[in-house]
Design an enzyme around this catalytic site. Structure first.
Site, PDB file in Angstrom:
ATOM      1  N   GLY A  11      -4.398   5.144 -10.543  1.00  0.00           N
ATOM      2  CA  GLY A  11      -4.347   4.740  -9.130  1.00  0.00           C
ATOM      3  C   GLY A  11      -4.178   5.960  -8.225  1.00  0.00           C
ATOM      4  N   ASP A 141       5.044   5.234  -8.256  1.00  0.00           N
ATOM      5  CA  ASP A 141       6.144   4.483  -8.877  1.00  0.00           C
ATOM      6  C   ASP A 141       7.316   5.371  -9.305  1.00  0.00           C
ATOM      7  OD1 ASP A 141       4.429   2.400  -8.573  1.00  0.00           O
ATOM      8  OD2 ASP A 141       3.941   2.179 -10.684  1.00  0.00           O
TER       9      ASP A 141
HETATM   10  O1  F6P Z   1       0.927   2.593 -10.855  1.00  0.00           O
HETATM   11  C1  F6P Z   1       0.858   2.527  -9.479  1.00  0.00           C
HETATM   12  C2  F6P Z   1       0.581   1.150  -8.990  1.00  0.00           C
HETATM   13  O2  F6P Z   1       0.659   1.313  -7.635  1.00  0.00           O
HETATM   14  C3  F6P Z   1       1.506   0.025  -9.483  1.00  0.00           C
HETATM   15  O3  F6P Z   1       2.732  -0.033  -8.837  1.00  0.00           O
HETATM   16  C4  F6P Z   1       0.640  -1.195  -9.252  1.00  0.00           C
HETATM   17  O4  F6P Z   1       1.023  -2.264 -10.076  1.00  0.00           O
HETATM   18  C5  F6P Z   1      -0.699  -0.688  -9.604  1.00  0.00           C
HETATM   19  O5  F6P Z   1      -0.707   0.695  -9.278  1.00  0.00           O
HETATM   20  C6  F6P Z   1      -1.830  -1.404  -8.928  1.00  0.00           C
HETATM   21  O6  F6P Z   1      -3.022  -0.762  -9.225  1.00  0.00           O
HETATM   22  P1  F6P Z   1      -4.481  -1.257  -8.874  1.00  0.00           P
HETATM   23  O7  F6P Z   1      -4.375  -2.456  -7.967  1.00  0.00           O
HETATM   24  O8  F6P Z   1      -5.156  -0.116  -8.236  1.00  0.00           O
HETATM   25  O9  F6P Z   1      -5.101  -1.603 -10.184  1.00  0.00           O
END
Ligand code: F6P
Length: 362
Positions: A11, A141
Site C-alpha cells: 500500500g 500502520d
Molecule cells: O497496511 C496498510 C493498510 O493501510 C492497512 O491498514 C489496511 O488494512 C490496508 O492497507 C488496506 O489496503 P488496500 O485497501 O490498499 O488493499
C-alpha cells in the site's frame, strides 16, 4: 560505476517519494546510476517498465504523496497471479525471471521500500536467489519490528487527529456519538495515537478485545459530567470479546484479498441499541494514506533513503535501515518481519489513555 534499482511495494504511504529522492541524490553523488522498477517487481519482470531516475527527474517529488513508481499488493514474483487463455487465474513462480533480468541489467543491488509483505519477498530474494537487497521500512500502520518508526505513520495519525478535531463540533451540536473507523490492520497504533491526541472518549484496538457494555457505560457516564456527546475511535481490526474481526467481503477468500472493514458501523449500531443515543459512524479509509508527508515523515524518509545507499556502499545486504533514536542502524530484514509490532498493554500510551479517562473497552 554501480547501477542500483529501487522499487516500492504494498500500500502507498506518505514519504515514498522522499525516499526515492534521497536514494537518487545520494547515489548520484557517488557516481552511481539509479533505475526505478514500476509497480513493485514489474520493471524487473519486463525491462520496458524500468525507468531511469536522475536528480532532475525527482527534483520536486519530496512533498508529494503516493509513489512516482506505482505500487501493488498483488505483485509477489514467487506467487504471481497470471490469467491464462481460458480466463482462469493461475499462480506462477516468476522469481527466476526477475533474477535473470536483474543480472542481465547489471544491477549491483535492489533497494526495496515496503511493509511486512514486500520486505518478506525481498528477504526471500536475498536468501533463496542471492539478490543483494536492502530494505526500507514503510507502512502507515507502524507495525514493523526492529525500527522505532516506519515512515507514513506520522502523516496518517495527523490526518486522523484532524478528522477527530473536526468531528467534535457535530457531535457536540447534535448530542451525538460519532464512531470513527481508522486503519491499522492488526495493530492499534493509529487508533491509539490519534484517539488520545484528538480527544476521544473511547478507543478500541485489536490488542484489547472490547466489551460493548463497557463502551456504553462510558458514554452514559459522560452525561454525569454534562457531556452529552462522545467520540469513539475504532481500529479496523478491533473485535468484541468472544467475536471475530469483521471483513467487508466476509473473509471467505485468500488472506491477500481480505478487506477489513465494518467494525465502526457495527459498534455504532450496538451503541444506539444499548444506549439510545443518536449515533453516526464514518470510515476514514484511504484518506489516511494520502497527502503530503508531515515534516517528521519527510525527514525520516529522506534519512532512510540516504542510509540505504550507505548500506549499499558498505555491502550490508539482506538488512533494513531502522530508526533507533537518534541513529539510523542496519538490522536484519528477518528481524523486522518476524511478527507484527503490537501495542503492549503496559505501553505508556495505554497507561496515559486510561489515566486521562479514556475507555479502552475492557
Ligand atoms: O497496511 C496498510 C493498510 O493501510 C492497512 O491498514 C489496511 O488494512 C490496508 O492497507 C488496506 O489496503 P488496500 O485497501 O490498499 O488493499
Amino acid at each position: 560505476m554501480k547501477k542500483i534499482v529501487i522499487s516500492t511495494g504494498g500500500g502507498d504511504a506518505p514519504g515514498l517519494n522522499a525516499v526515492i529522492f534521497a536514494v537518487v541524490n545520494s547515489a548520484y553523488r557517488r557516481g552511481w546510476e539509479v533505475y526505478g522498477s514500476r509497480s513493485g517487481y514489474l520493471g524487473l519482470l519486463n525491462p520496458d517498465e524500468m525507468i531511469r531516475l536522475t536528480p532532475e527527474k525527482v527534483a520536486d517529488i519530496t512533498p508529494t504523496g503516493g509513489t512516482i513508481l506505482g505500487s501493488t499488493n498483488k505483485g509477489n514474483p514467487f506467487a504471481m497471479p497470471v490469467e491464462n487463455l481460458a480466463g482462469e487465474i493461475m499462480i506462477h513462480d516468476v522469481s527466476d525471471r526477475v533474477m535473470k533480468n536483474f543480472n542481465r541489467m547489471g544491477f549491483y543491488c535492489h533497494i526495496a521500500v515496503g511493509g511486512d509483505g514486500s520486505l518478506e519477498i525481498a528477504h526471500r530474494f536475498a536468501v533463496e536467489k542471492g539478490m543483494p537487497v536492502i530494505g526500507v521500512p514503510k507502512t502507515i500502520d507502524n507495525d514493523l519490528m526492529a525500527t522505532q518508526r516506519t515512515f507514513g505513520f506520522d502523516t496518517a495519525v495527523s490526518t486522523a487527529t484532524e478528522a477527530l478535531d473536526k468531528l467534535h463540533s457535530t457531535a457536540k451540536s447534535h448530542d451525538r456519538v460519532m464512531v470513527v473507523e481508522v486503519m491499522g490492520r492488526d495493530s492499534g497504533w493509529i487508533a491509539l495515537n490519534s484517539g488520545i491526541s484528538g480527544g476521544a472518549d473511547v478507543i478500541l484496538i485489536p490488542e484489547i478485545p472490547f466489551d460493548i457494555a463497557k463502551v456504553c457505560q462510558k458514554i452514559n457516564d459522560n452525561e454525569l459530567h454534562n457531556k452529552n456527546y462522545a467520540i469513539v475511535v475504532v481500529a479496523e481490526g478491533a473485535k468484541a470479546k468472544n467475536s471475530e474481526v469483521i471483513f467487508k467481503n466476509g473473509g471467505e477468500i485468500g488472506r491477500q484479498e481480505l478487506l477489513l472493514g465494518g467494525i465502526g458501523e457495527w459498534v455504532a449500531k450496538e451503541i444506539k441499541a444499548m444506549s439510545g443515543k443518536d449515533t453516526r459512524s464514518l470510515v476514514l479509509g484511504h484518506l489516511q494514506r494520502g497527502g503530503s508527508p508531515t515534516t517528521f515523515d519527510r525527514l525520516l524518509a529522506l534519512r532512510f533513503g540516504a542510509a540505504a545507499v550507505r548500506l549499499a556502499e558498505n555491502g550490508t545486504f539482506d538488512h533494513m535501515v531502522a530508526l533507533i533514536t537518534p541513529d539510523m542502524k542496519a538490522v536484519p530484514i528477518a528481524d523486522a518481519i518476524k511478527h507484527r509490532k503490537k501495542v503492549g498493554l503496559d505501553d505508556d500510551k495505554v497507561l496515559t489513555a486510561r489515566e486521562i479517562g479514556i475507555c479502552l473497552g475492557d
